[in-house]
Design a protein around this motif. Structure first.
Motif, PDB file in Angstrom:
ATOM      1  N   GLY A  85     -30.395 -45.399 -56.381  1.00 46.41           N
ATOM      2  CA  GLY A  85     -29.207 -46.196 -56.110  1.00 46.41           C
ATOM      3  C   GLY A  85     -28.514 -46.776 -57.323  1.00 46.41           C
ATOM      4  N   LYS A  86     -29.071 -46.555 -58.527  1.00 46.46           N
ATOM      5  CA  LYS A  86     -28.444 -47.074 -59.746  1.00 46.46           C
ATOM      6  C   LYS A  86     -27.867 -45.917 -60.543  1.00 46.46           C
ATOM      7  N   PRO A  87     -26.626 -46.046 -61.022  1.00 42.90           N
ATOM      8  CA  PRO A  87     -25.988 -44.948 -61.763  1.00 42.90           C
ATOM      9  C   PRO A  87     -26.780 -44.546 -63.004  1.00 42.90           C
ATOM     10  N   ILE A  88     -26.799 -43.248 -63.267  1.00 38.94           N
ATOM     11  CA  ILE A  88     -27.397 -42.728 -64.501  1.00 38.94           C
ATOM     12  C   ILE A  88     -26.261 -42.583 -65.507  1.00 38.94           C
ATOM     13  N   ASP A  89     -26.210 -43.518 -66.428  1.00 34.92           N
ATOM     14  CA  ASP A  89     -25.162 -43.516 -67.451  1.00 34.92           C
ATOM     15  C   ASP A  89     -25.750 -43.426 -68.852  1.00 34.92           C
ATOM     16  N   GLY A  90     -27.013 -43.123 -68.943  1.00 37.46           N
ATOM     17  CA  GLY A  90     -27.709 -43.000 -70.213  1.00 37.46           C
ATOM     18  C   GLY A  90     -29.179 -42.778 -69.922  1.00 37.46           C
ATOM     19  N   PRO A  91     -29.982 -42.535 -70.938  1.00 40.20           N
ATOM     20  CA  PRO A  91     -31.420 -42.320 -70.717  1.00 40.20           C
ATOM     21  C   PRO A  91     -32.055 -43.507 -70.003  1.00 40.20           C
ATOM     22  N   ARG A  92     -32.993 -43.197 -69.108  1.00 36.14           N
ATOM     23  CA  ARG A  92     -33.686 -44.238 -68.349  1.00 36.14           C
ATOM     24  C   ARG A  92     -35.185 -43.961 -68.392  1.00 36.14           C
ATOM     25  N   LYS A  93     -35.975 -45.024 -68.388  1.00 38.27           N
ATOM     26  CA  LYS A  93     -37.423 -44.825 -68.479  1.00 38.27           C
ATOM     27  C   LYS A  93     -38.014 -44.186 -67.231  1.00 38.27           C
ATOM     28  N   GLU A  94     -37.295 -44.200 -66.123  1.00 32.87           N
ATOM     29  CA  GLU A  94     -37.798 -43.564 -64.896  1.00 32.87           C
ATOM     30  C   GLU A  94     -37.621 -42.051 -64.918  1.00 32.87           C
ATOM     31  N   ILE A  95     -37.012 -41.530 -65.982  1.00 30.78           N
ATOM     32  CA  ILE A  95     -36.719 -40.104 -66.068  1.00 30.78           C
ATOM     33  C   ILE A  95     -37.497 -39.500 -67.235  1.00 30.78           C
ATOM     34  N   GLY A  96     -38.270 -38.469 -66.940  1.00 25.65           N
ATOM     35  CA  GLY A  96     -38.948 -37.695 -67.981  1.00 25.65           C
ATOM     36  C   GLY A  96     -38.244 -36.353 -68.096  1.00 25.65           C
TER      37      GLY A  96
END
Length: 191
Positions: A85-96
């Motif tokens: 539910g939160k926009p991906i607008d840059g690298p995020r720690k939940e993403i590998g």
């Protein structure tokens, strides 16, 4: 581009929790002659918890572009991409992410390359060191923990990249042809 799904949960999407969502995603690039090259056009899909989703298509159809946008390392032209539910607008720690190339830092040891996401996301390095060593063990690289990328084969470097993507236990793992540099036996082991 086609999608192939394999869910570990019920096939009824209403019973599953949505992990990520893509709505009307577009990506275009300006060519040298001033024309726009459309890499992605009106892509919409939902990704659910526990689901394995494969994007299949010929070279140049936009698979890597889609994964790079989902990883937050490439801007989209329009549309929405979100994780929980939160926009991906840059690298995020939940993403590998495992890219086609290992992209290891040559001045860092294998172990330090695996721990890089921990440092970038300002997580406690000592708490994740044992996890990094476990991943190196599972990829057959324990004895190379203190070596540098240039001391490894291409397939070994790619295994380091896979360990790096997993070290922080991401909610979603994006892999762009991760086993392309591996021999058949190692590929089977990594699967």
């Amino acid at each position: 581009m086609q999608l192939a799904r394999n869910s570990t949960r019920s096939t009824d999407s209403s019973a599953r929790s949505r992990l990520a969502s893509i709505r009307h995603l577009q990506k275009g690039y300006a060519s040298r002659d001033g024309h726009e090259i459309i890499a992605l056009s009106d892509i919409s899909l939902d990704i659910f918890e526990g689901e394995l989703l494969c994007i299949i298509g010929p070279s140049g159809c936009g698979k890597s572009t889609l994964l790079h946008i989902m990883a937050g390392v490439l801007d989209r032209s329009s549309g929405e991409v979100d994780l929980r539910g939160k926009p991906i607008d840059g690298p995020r720690k939940e993403i590998g992410t495992v890219f086609q190339e290992p992209l290891l830092l040559p001045w860092r040891t294998v172990l330090d390359n695996v721990l890089l996401p921990i440092e970038v996301h300002r997580l406690p390095v000592e708490r994740f060191r044992s996890r990094a060593l476990e991943l190196l063990d599972s990829t057959g690289l324990t004895s190379f923990a203190n070596k540098y990328p240039q001391e490894l084969s291409g397939g070994m470097q790619q295994r380091v990249a896979i360990a790096r993507a997993l070290v922080h236990d991401p909610a979603i793992l994006l892999m762009d042809e991760p086993f392309g540099a591996l021999d058949a036996m190692t590929r089977e082991q990594m699967n």
